[in-house]
Design an enzyme around this catalytic site. Structure first.
Site, mmCIF file in Angstrom:
data_model
loop_
_atom_site.group_PDB
_atom_site.id
_atom_site.type_symbol
_atom_site.label_atom_id
_atom_site.label_comp_id
_atom_site.label_asym_id
_atom_site.label_seq_id
_atom_site.Cartn_x
_atom_site.Cartn_y
_atom_site.Cartn_z
ATOM 1 N N GLU A 227 -0.513 -9.082 3.638
ATOM 2 C CA GLU A 227 -1.072 -9.828 2.188
ATOM 3 C C GLU A 227 0.016 -10.990 2.248
ATOM 4 O O GLU A 227 0.421 -11.810 1.214
ATOM 5 C CB GLU A 227 -0.538 -9.653 1.106
ATOM 6 C CG GLU A 227 -1.788 -8.371 1.073
ATOM 7 C CD GLU A 227 -1.966 -6.587 1.333
ATOM 8 O OE1 GLU A 227 -2.884 -5.969 1.864
ATOM 9 O OE2 GLU A 227 -0.895 -6.569 2.534
ATOM 10 N N THR B 30 -6.627 -6.309 6.191
ATOM 11 C CA THR B 30 -6.346 -5.012 5.992
ATOM 12 C C THR B 30 -5.612 -3.736 7.068
ATOM 13 O O THR B 30 -7.115 -3.947 7.664
ATOM 14 C CB THR B 30 -5.275 -4.937 4.641
ATOM 15 O OG1 THR B 30 -7.071 -4.353 4.370
ATOM 16 C CG2 THR B 30 -5.127 -5.626 3.921
ATOM 17 N N LYS C 20 4.160 14.382 -6.322
ATOM 18 C CA LYS C 20 4.761 14.817 -7.921
ATOM 19 C C LYS C 20 4.264 16.442 -7.430
ATOM 20 O O LYS C 20 3.243 16.932 -7.925
ATOM 21 C CB LYS C 20 3.632 14.228 -9.280
ATOM 22 C CG LYS C 20 4.423 14.348 -10.449
ATOM 23 C CD LYS C 20 3.594 13.397 -11.426
ATOM 24 C CE LYS C 20 4.746 13.090 -12.820
ATOM 25 N NZ LYS C 20 3.690 12.279 -13.425
ATOM 26 N N TRP D 103 9.729 13.815 -9.961
ATOM 27 C CA TRP D 103 8.830 12.931 -8.253
ATOM 28 C C TRP D 103 10.283 13.497 -6.862
ATOM 29 O O TRP D 103 11.012 13.682 -6.919
ATOM 30 C CB TRP D 103 8.892 11.410 -8.417
ATOM 31 C CG TRP D 103 7.703 10.627 -9.235
ATOM 32 C CD1 TRP D 103 8.523 10.316 -10.557
ATOM 33 C CD2 TRP D 103 6.487 10.706 -8.889
ATOM 34 N NE1 TRP D 103 6.896 9.933 -11.466
ATOM 35 C CE2 TRP D 103 5.673 9.860 -10.076
ATOM 36 C CE3 TRP D 103 5.411 11.308 -7.807
ATOM 37 C CZ2 TRP D 103 4.734 9.657 -10.148
ATOM 38 C CZ3 TRP D 103 4.009 10.607 -8.010
ATOM 39 C CH2 TRP D 103 4.028 10.031 -8.964
#
Length: 514
Positions: free
Chosen positions: A306, A162, A412, A417
């Site tokens: 992944e 990654t 937030k 949000w």
């Protein structure tokens, strides 16, 4: 029992498409051309040479190479020798590469001459091999490897890492079986739809998540393949497309934007393209529309390292006549490919409905989805066979995915949000903005507030306050960023994504307000 091994792709291409070409470029000029018959011969000799060097089944063999024919040969030869191809990211620092090569315990690394300096801290057991003369000597003298397969379908064929945007990079191992099934999905009509009739140009780096799986798909299908060589310019890419009559092209939106500018300025011939596939980040509606105005169909794919990496595609089963609606659908992440399952869940793990409104973390599983990281790191990313993607998403009643944000990138503010992705899309709707990123910055009253970092379009005189004023018309008032900062370019990760960690480091400490 016949096992699903990626080593069979090259043999199929040799038998059924022996004369389809593999072409190499450098600096926009053709430097090499052979066919699948020649490719298969070199692959078999390289596999034999690796075994003679002491490579054994399961060994990790690193590659640190640009997109050229020798790198494509490693895709086939290393698994044929029973080893695991570990593609090293040439955009990383020497220290990062040393860590990853050490973590993978690479036994041998094959590297381009101009990248050797990145391996100063790496000492694999069998050494570092130059991909030029030393590589060619191996191929010339290597015995043809025609032994029986020494690996099963559940053994690893490839290892990628990654990008490490939230910590140390983690290894993702791909089994023969997983890559085999992923390749079939890539060739589906509702996926990349790669076939023997295609000429594929590899712009996506071969070191990045199997180059979206396209090298395996092109080889299995017998498509012609074109390798652009080291750091091709958009001018080189345009030249290659026209000269080789490229039909399939994949790239990140940033490169597609630069290529579009070049094509418009030079009048380059793009008429051969049947598919421009964008990935890595969501393209703007303007970019999609501009390419389609040139007669080039645009699609978007979504996935992760992944997931081998492909999970969705935006090829619409019933495309609408209205161009605006068609482009809007292309901006979603599209439909799930057969073989995979997904769901979205709330903070308590309860599954949410597919209504296009309910947003939760996306979980996904299937035969080419990782069930653990290499050496078992970060086990919390996997639960009951599901990969926790870290993406916040909605799924509409027709099954189209829309990524709302990354869990770590949500803002937030005062207990509510704010989606950084939605704000970025609103900024990109401004004709004077060519690139945008939104990050959270500390705020003493609201805990967090958004900050926008934008790249103005070339020739634009619009400044931050003007762009912020225009944004008021497109988003709720409480979403408005604390500031809009203009920069010449956004920082990128090693795989071309916006590096928000660097932006936070640069801007967050200096933007806290009362």
């Amino acid at each position: 029992m016949n096992e699903l091994l990626v080593t069979g792709f090259t043999e199929r291409a040799r038998r059924h498409h022996p004369h389809r070409p593999i072409v190499g470029y450098e600096g926009g000029e053709r430097v090499q051309c052979y066919d699948y018959a020649g490719y298969a011969e070199r692959v078999a000799r390289l596999a034999g040479a690796l075994r003679r060097l002491g490579v054994r089944p399961g060994d990790r063999i690193g590659s640190l190479c640009w997109n050229h024919h020798r790198h494509l040969e490693l895709y086939a030869a290393v698994p044929l020798a029973g080893a695991v191809l570990h593609t090293l990211n040439l955009r990383l620092s020497a220290d990062e590469i040393a860590y990853i090569a050490g973590h993978a315990d690479d036994r041998l690394i094959i590297a381009d001459t101009d990248l050797m300096h990145l391996l100063d801290g790496v000492r694999p057991e069998l050494g570092v091999l130059d991909s030029g003369d030393a590589y060619e000597a191996l191929v010339a003298t290597g015995p043809v490897w025609n032994g029986p397969p020494e690996r099963g379908e559940d053994d690893l064929a490839v290892l990628c890492y990654t990008s490490g945007t939230t910590g140390r990079p983690k290894g993702v191992g791909y089994t023969h079986r997983g890559l085999y099934l992923h390749t079939f999905a890539a060739c589906l009509a509702d996926g990349h739809a790669i076939s023997a009739r295609d000429t594929v140009l590899h712009v996506v780096p071969l070191f990045h998540a199997n180059a979206w799986g396209v090298p395996f798909a092109a080889t299995m299908a017998g498509a012609a393949q074109v390798l652009p060589g080291p750091h091709p310019s958009v001018g080189d890419i345009a030249t290659i497309i026209a000269r080789e009559r490229v039909t399939y092209l994949g790239m990140v939106p940033t490169v597609a934007t630069d290529l579009l500018t070049h094509v418009r300025r030079e009048g380059s011939d793009m008429s051969s393209l049947r598919a421009l596939v964008l990935g890595g980040s969501t393209p703007s509606l303007e970019l999609i529309a501009a390419w389609e105005d040139l007669g080039v169909p645009v699609y978007q794919g979504w996935g992760m390292t992944e997931i081998s990496p492909m999970a969705t595609f935006t090829r619409d089963p019933d495309p609408p006549d209205d161009p605006a609606e068609r482009h809007r659908r292309t901006r979603t992440q599209g439909l799930l490919l057969p073989g995979l399952e997904w769901r979205i869940v709330d903070d308590d793990g309860a599954e949410l409905p597919w209504d296009g409104e309910s947003a939760g973390e996306l979980l996904i599983r299937g035969p080419w989805v990782a069930t653990s990281y290499y050496l078992g790191e970060a086990p919390d990313r996997f639960t009951d066979g599901w990969l926790r993607t870290g993406d916040v998403a909605t799924i509409d009643p027709d099954g189209r995915l829309r990524i709302v944000d990354r869990v770590k990138d949500l803002i937030k503010s005062g207990g509510e949000w704010i989606s950084s992705v939605a704000l970025e899309q609103a900024l990109l709707a401004d004709p004077d903005v060519t690139d945008a990123a939104v990050i959270a910055v500390p705020h003493r009253r609201w805990q967090e507030r958004p900050l926008a970092v934008v790249v103005p379009r070339e020739g634009s005189t619009a400044d931050g306050p003007e762009l912020l004023a225009r944004l008021r018309e497109r988003v709720p008032r409480w979403w408005l960023p604390e500031d809009v900062v203009t920069v010449g370019a956004l920082p990128r990760t090693s795989v071309g994504k916006t590096d928000k960690r660097r932006l936070r480091t640069q801007f967050a400490p200096t933007t806290e307000k009362e």
